[in-house]
Design a protein around this motif. Structure first.
Motif, PDB file in Angstrom:
ATOM      1  N   PRO A  71     -25.824  14.693  10.203  1.00  0.00           N
ATOM      2  CA  PRO A  71     -25.742  15.678   9.102  1.00  0.00           C
ATOM      3  C   PRO A  71     -24.746  15.234   8.042  1.00  0.00           C
ATOM      4  CG  PRO A  71     -24.579  16.485  11.040  1.00  0.00           C
ATOM      5  CD  PRO A  71     -25.270  15.227  11.451  1.00  0.00           C
ATOM      6  N   ILE A  72     -25.041  15.626   6.785  1.00  0.00           N
ATOM      7  CA  ILE A  72     -24.169  15.314   5.656  1.00  0.00           C
ATOM      8  C   ILE A  72     -23.412  16.585   5.260  1.00  0.00           C
ATOM      9  CG2 ILE A  72     -24.069  14.519   3.261  1.00  0.00           C
ATOM     10  CD1 ILE A  72     -26.639  13.010   3.753  1.00  0.00           C
ATOM     11  N   ASP A 109     -24.952  19.853   3.840  1.00  0.00           N
ATOM     12  CA  ASP A 109     -25.707  19.752   2.590  1.00  0.00           C
ATOM     13  C   ASP A 109     -27.029  19.015   2.775  1.00  0.00           C
ATOM     14  OD1 ASP A 109     -23.795  20.920   0.619  1.00  0.00           O
ATOM     15  OD2 ASP A 109     -22.524  19.328   1.433  1.00  0.00           O
ATOM     16  N   GLY A 110     -27.224  18.420   3.910  1.00  0.00           N
ATOM     17  CA  GLY A 110     -28.458  17.689   4.165  1.00  0.00           C
ATOM     18  C   GLY A 110     -28.312  16.810   5.403  1.00  0.00           C
ATOM     19  N   VAL A 111     -29.291  15.963   5.593  1.00  0.00           N
ATOM     20  CA  VAL A 111     -29.297  15.077   6.761  1.00  0.00           C
ATOM     21  C   VAL A 111     -29.663  13.670   6.286  1.00  0.00           C
ATOM     22  CG1 VAL A 111     -30.405  14.536   8.960  1.00  0.00           C
ATOM     23  CG2 VAL A 111     -29.866  16.906   8.386  1.00  0.00           C
ATOM     24  N   LEU A 112     -28.912  12.664   6.784  1.00  0.00           N
ATOM     25  CA  LEU A 112     -29.233  11.266   6.508  1.00  0.00           C
ATOM     26  C   LEU A 112     -29.914  10.670   7.751  1.00  0.00           C
ATOM     27  CD1 LEU A 112     -29.102   8.682   4.815  1.00  0.00           C
ATOM     28  CD2 LEU A 112     -26.813   8.263   5.743  1.00  0.00           C
ATOM     29  N   ALA A 113     -31.128  10.160   7.570  1.00  0.00           N
ATOM     30  CA  ALA A 113     -31.900   9.563   8.665  1.00  0.00           C
ATOM     31  C   ALA A 113     -32.110   8.079   8.345  1.00  0.00           C
ATOM     32  CB  ALA A 113     -33.236  10.265   8.846  1.00  0.00           C
ATOM     33  N   LEU A 114     -31.608   7.235   9.218  1.00  0.00           N
ATOM     34  CA  LEU A 114     -31.768   5.782   9.057  1.00  0.00           C
ATOM     35  C   LEU A 114     -32.805   5.292  10.054  1.00  0.00           C
ATOM     36  CD1 LEU A 114     -28.033   4.713   8.665  1.00  0.00           C
ATOM     37  CD2 LEU A 114     -29.710   5.166   6.872  1.00  0.00           C
ATOM     38  N   GLN A 115     -33.779   4.603   9.525  1.00  0.00           N
ATOM     39  CA  GLN A 115     -34.852   4.065  10.377  1.00  0.00           C
ATOM     40  C   GLN A 115     -34.332   2.815  11.071  1.00  0.00           C
ATOM     41  OE1 GLN A 115     -38.561   3.711   8.353  1.00  0.00           O
ATOM     42  NE2 GLN A 115     -39.566   2.603   9.998  1.00  0.00           N
ATOM     43  N   LEU A 118     -32.702  14.229   3.676  1.00  0.00           N
ATOM     44  CA  LEU A 118     -33.461  15.469   3.863  1.00  0.00           C
ATOM     45  C   LEU A 118     -32.569  16.644   3.520  1.00  0.00           C
ATOM     46  CD1 LEU A 118     -34.172  13.401   6.517  1.00  0.00           C
ATOM     47  CD2 LEU A 118     -35.961  15.122   6.733  1.00  0.00           C
ATOM     48  N   ASP A 119     -33.154  17.614   2.801  1.00  0.00           N
ATOM     49  CA  ASP A 119     -32.363  18.815   2.523  1.00  0.00           C
ATOM     50  C   ASP A 119     -32.413  19.739   3.729  1.00  0.00           C
ATOM     51  OD1 ASP A 119     -34.859  19.985   2.497  1.00  0.00           O
ATOM     52  OD2 ASP A 119     -34.930  20.275   0.317  1.00  0.00           O
ATOM     53  N   THR A 120     -31.821  20.866   3.632  1.00  0.00           N
ATOM     54  CA  THR A 120     -31.743  21.778   4.774  1.00  0.00           C
ATOM     55  C   THR A 120     -33.044  22.510   5.035  1.00  0.00           C
ATOM     56  OG1 THR A 120     -30.830  23.475   3.289  1.00  0.00           O
ATOM     57  CG2 THR A 120     -29.266  22.081   4.517  1.00  0.00           C
ATOM     58  N   ARG A 121     -34.076  22.274   4.205  1.00  0.00           N
ATOM     59  CA  ARG A 121     -35.379  22.910   4.411  1.00  0.00           C
ATOM     60  C   ARG A 121     -36.409  21.942   4.985  1.00  0.00           C
ATOM     61  NH1 ARG A 121     -35.615  24.392  -1.775  1.00  0.00           N
ATOM     62  NH2 ARG A 121     -34.709  22.304  -1.668  1.00  0.00           N
ATOM     63  N   ALA A 139     -26.700  13.991  -1.688  1.00  0.00           N
ATOM     64  CA  ALA A 139     -27.570  15.015  -1.092  1.00  0.00           C
ATOM     65  C   ALA A 139     -27.738  16.202  -2.036  1.00  0.00           C
ATOM     66  CB  ALA A 139     -26.990  15.460   0.253  1.00  0.00           C
ATOM     67  N   ARG A 140     -26.656  16.615  -2.642  1.00  0.00           N
ATOM     68  CA  ARG A 140     -26.742  17.759  -3.558  1.00  0.00           C
ATOM     69  C   ARG A 140     -27.533  17.394  -4.808  1.00  0.00           C
ATOM     70  NH1 ARG A 140     -20.338  19.573  -3.127  1.00  0.00           N
ATOM     71  NH2 ARG A 140     -20.439  20.336  -0.949  1.00  0.00           N
ATOM     72  N   ALA A 141     -27.295  16.203  -5.360  1.00  0.00           N
ATOM     73  CA  ALA A 141     -27.988  15.811  -6.584  1.00  0.00           C
ATOM     74  C   ALA A 141     -29.478  15.628  -6.346  1.00  0.00           C
ATOM     75  CB  ALA A 141     -27.372  14.508  -7.126  1.00  0.00           C
ATOM     76  N   PHE A 142     -29.868  14.944  -5.266  1.00  0.00           N
ATOM     77  CA  PHE A 142     -31.299  14.741  -4.990  1.00  0.00           C
ATOM     78  C   PHE A 142     -31.982  16.069  -4.653  1.00  0.00           C
ATOM     79  CE2 PHE A 142     -30.198  10.199  -4.214  1.00  0.00           C
ATOM     80  CZ  PHE A 142     -31.131   9.647  -5.095  1.00  0.00           C
ATOM     81  N   THR A 143     -31.280  16.988  -3.973  1.00  0.00           N
ATOM     82  CA  THR A 143     -31.894  18.294  -3.655  1.00  0.00           C
ATOM     83  C   THR A 143     -32.141  19.079  -4.926  1.00  0.00           C
ATOM     84  OG1 THR A 143     -30.811  18.338  -1.495  1.00  0.00           O
ATOM     85  CG2 THR A 143     -31.573  20.442  -2.380  1.00  0.00           C
ATOM     86  N   ALA A 144     -31.136  19.090  -5.792  1.00  0.00           N
ATOM     87  CA  ALA A 144     -31.300  19.822  -7.052  1.00  0.00           C
ATOM     88  C   ALA A 144     -32.400  19.210  -7.902  1.00  0.00           C
ATOM     89  CB  ALA A 144     -29.970  19.821  -7.816  1.00  0.00           C
ATOM     90  N   GLY A 145     -32.419  17.890  -7.984  1.00  0.00           N
ATOM     91  CA  GLY A 145     -33.462  17.236  -8.764  1.00  0.00           C
ATOM     92  C   GLY A 145     -34.833  17.474  -8.176  1.00  0.00           C
TER      93      GLY A 145
END
Length: 686
Positions: free
Chosen positions: A245-246, A253-259, A178-181, A68-74
């Motif tokens: 939430p993650i 740090d973010g949210v994991l959503a599984l379809q 998903l990030d926190t935004r 979550a942190r790496a994908f948000t930063a990227g």
């Protein structure tokens, strides 16, 4: 009376058995359906619990947090990324071709994709490198690095396999980070929602947005939010989400959503197509219904025959456009309405079984219950057509009716037999008397009782036995008489005599007669007793009789020292002369053999003539069969007129046999005033 009592008993027993059996079989059908419903419910709830617990483990792990942190930063570093015109065109082309086509097929309507096009640089960059080049989502999920050198691609190269394994192992439709935004900073399948914002983007405002907000606002460490199926435009099918939430140590740090996979729900509810193995027969099924009265899993008929489903659904009241849209989308979820009584009761929280019309307007046995899935107000329905569910009842009823009818029939037969049992002894005696009257004296009636009928049967058997003994004695006497008659006369004469003829005589043409005499017999008998003499005569006569029978010669009568026989009387024979001559030769051999064995000197002198003779019975009280005529007289004269032993024949016999036998002429004899030439048979053949 016996029959009426038995039939009434059978009817009463059959009625009681029918009521009991019918009730038991109907209860068994309801219980079997309840068991299937319970099993499906437990499996579905267990599957949900497993997915929820697995999601909690993943979101609390360091891998998900680092991802979550790496994908948000990227993602943030792509805000100023450069997008080339070629990339812009590739994105637009993808939306106008691939995305529009997939969405139109799912909804059945044309789609205006202008409002779906990405607006931010980060979204454009990611879709240009990871979505537009891969129209097939199965190819996009395999791409770990687009080789663009961006930090986002580095994060994807590091963590894409982790999320790819989650999607494949648990058969999720997609996994979003998903990030926190509200930004979708990662998508496993790199679909159209990659880089969008679910709070302000084109896909905002749905169940995913609400669940995301709740996940950020929750203070529960193991929180997992679950959404009901709803339309989510980037996906071609109704979509449900599991969101958690993650983070760790109170930081999100973010949210994991599984379809959530519709295929997983359908796999459980449709029993992987093995309905009959699961005990649902040919028409049984289980399905889920949501609070809006729409299906949350596919119908069995839809899986087996979609066109037949469309026809029957429309006939049951489903709008034609809805049924057609189900076929186009390839699913019943959020499309097929279910408004039967079982669903209404289950939505009220009730559990039970009823017999009502189902959603296809067929009378069905239905079991219903709510499903314990946190966040979902689903109910589960199990139904099977009553005709199939109660087939054992129908079969039982048919078998019971047939068995009762068979029982009544057998009881009727038994009653008739028992009624006849009382007069059976009389019937047996009557049948025995009829057999005796027809001449069967060996009949014996079995004794089955010790009463008066038994005594009467014993007396009857004694009478029958005595009659049989007397009949046997009479038969023996008849056989002896018959044997004696046949020894005295031919069978044809015996038959005429038995028929009552008093004068029996018959002329015979072409008959050969032999008149044989044995000289020396009187001298031999003088030295023997009467018994020994008789035994001697019988010994020779029996050998003569055997030779005559073997050659077809018929004995007429036997004298103390003579033998009269003929050939051609009873059975006409063309070679009667030859047979008679052969018989005379055989008699000579018997005499010669006898002399050599005993040392005696008996001699044979035989005369043979052929012609017409007359035979018949002579006498009345003392019958005798005899043969007479000139042929007999001549044969006697020929043998008596020659002093030397041998076989003498007349000219007629000579004419018939001189080609095969040697004869020598001897002195003629005078018979009835005329002279007859005579020939003597030589010892050797010609």
């Amino acid at each position: 009376m016996l029959l009426a009592t038995s039939v009434l008993s059978a009817l009463v027993v059959g009625f009681i058995g029918y009521q009991s059996g019918r009730s038991s079989l109907r209860d068994a059908a309801f219980n079997r359906l309840d068991e299937v419903l319970s099993a499906q419910t437990r499996q579905l709830e267990a599957e949900f619990r497993y997915l929820r617990e697995s999601l909690v483990i993943y979101t609390r792990g360091s891998t998900a947090i680092e991802a979550a942190r790496a994908f948000t930063a990227g993602f943030d570093q792509l805000a100023d990324a450069t997008i080339t015109p070629a990339q812009e065109k590739a994105i637009v082309d993808y939306y106008q071709t691939e995305y529009a086509e997939i969405t139109s097929e799912a909804t059945g309507q044309e789609v205006d994709v202008r409002g779906m096009l990405p607006t931010s640089n980060a979204q454009k960059y990611l879709q240009a490198h990871y979505m537009a080049p891969y129209p097939d989502w199965n190819d996009a999920i395999k791409v770990d690095d687009a080789r663009d050198g961006s930090p986002w691609s580095a994060a994807n190269a590091r963590f894409n396999d982790f999320f790819r394994q989650i999607v494949h192992r648990f058969k999720f439709e997609d996994a979003l980070l998903l990030d926190t935004r509200g930004n979708v900073v990662y998508s496993a399948y790199k679909a159209a929602d990659l880089g969008t914002n679910i709070l302000s983007g084109p896909y905002s405002g749905g169940d995913l947005t609400d669940a995301y907000r709740k996940a950020l606002e929750t203070n529960v460490v193991d929180y997992v939010g679950v959404t009901d199926f709803s339309n989510y435009q980037p996906s071609a099918a109704p979509t449900a989400w599991m969101i958690s939430p993650i983070g760790a140590n109170g930081r999100i740090d973010g949210v994991l959503a599984l379809q959530f996979p519709t295929a997983g729900v359908n796999r459980i509810m449709t029993m992987e197509g093995k309905w009959e193995e699961a005990g649902m027969g040919e028409t049984g099924e289980t399905f889920l219904v949501g609070p809006d009265g729409l299906m949350r899993s596919n119908s069995r008929l839809f899986e087996e025959d979609p066109e037949e489903f469309e026809t029957r659904a429309v006939e049951a009241g489903t709008p034609p456009d809805v049924a057609r849209q189900s076929l186009q989308a390839g699913t019943n979820i959020l499309m097929q309405p279910v408004s039967d009584e079982a669903t209404r009761r289950a939505l009220k929280g009730q559990t039970g079984t009823i017999i009502e019309e189902d959603y296809l307007a067929h009378e069905a046995l239905q079991a219903y219950a709510p499903v314990d899935l946190p966040g979902l107000d689903w109910v589960i329905i199990a139904n099977i057509d009553t005709e199939e569910a109660f087939a054992p009842v129908s079969s039982f009823t048919r078998n019971l009716v047939l068995s009762t009818a068979a029982m009544i029939f057998l009881v009727s037969i038994a009653a008739m037999l028992l009624a006849r049992l009382f007069i059976r002894p009389i019937r047996r005696l009557e049948a025995g008397a009829q057999q005796i009257s027809s001449g069967d004296y060996g009949v014996t009636v079995p004794v089955h009782s010790k009463d008066e009928f038994g005594d009467l049967t014993v007396a009857f058997n004694d009478m029958s036995r005595n009659l049989a003994i007397k009949e046997d004695l009479l038969n023996e006497q008849r056989q002896e008489n018959n044997r004696l008659l046949l020894s005295l006369m031919p069978e044809q004469v015996v038959a005429r005599y038995r028929e009552g003829e008093e004068t029996i005589a018959q002329d015979h043409q072409n008959v050969t007669v032999i008149y044989a005499g044995i000289s020396g017999m009187d001298e031999l008998a003088a030295d023997l007793s009467a018994g020994e003499g008789l035994e001697l005569v019988n010994r020779l006569v029996r050998q003569f009789d055997a030779a005559a029978e073997s050659l077809g010669v018929e004995k007429v009568r036997t004298l103390h020292n003579g033998y009269l026989a003929s050939c051609g009387v009873s059975v006409p024979r063309l070679d009667n002369v030859r047979r008679t001559v052969d018989f005379a030769i055989e008699m000579q051999r018997i005499i010669d053999r006898f002399n050599s064995e005993t040392g005696n000197r008996l001699k044979l002198r035989a005369g043979i003539d052929t012609g017409t003779v007359t035979s018949g019975l002579i006498g009345r009280s003392s019958l005798a069969y005899d043969m007479w005529g000139s042929t007999v007289d001549l044969a006697n004269s020929v043998q008596s007129g020659s002093p030397q032993p041998g076989v003498y024949v007349t000219s007629r016999v000579y004419d018939a046999m001189n080609d095969t036998r040697q004869f020598a002429p001897v002195d003629a004899v005078d018979v009835s005033g005329r002279t007859e030439p005579v020939w003597r048979l030589s010892e050797h053949r010609a």
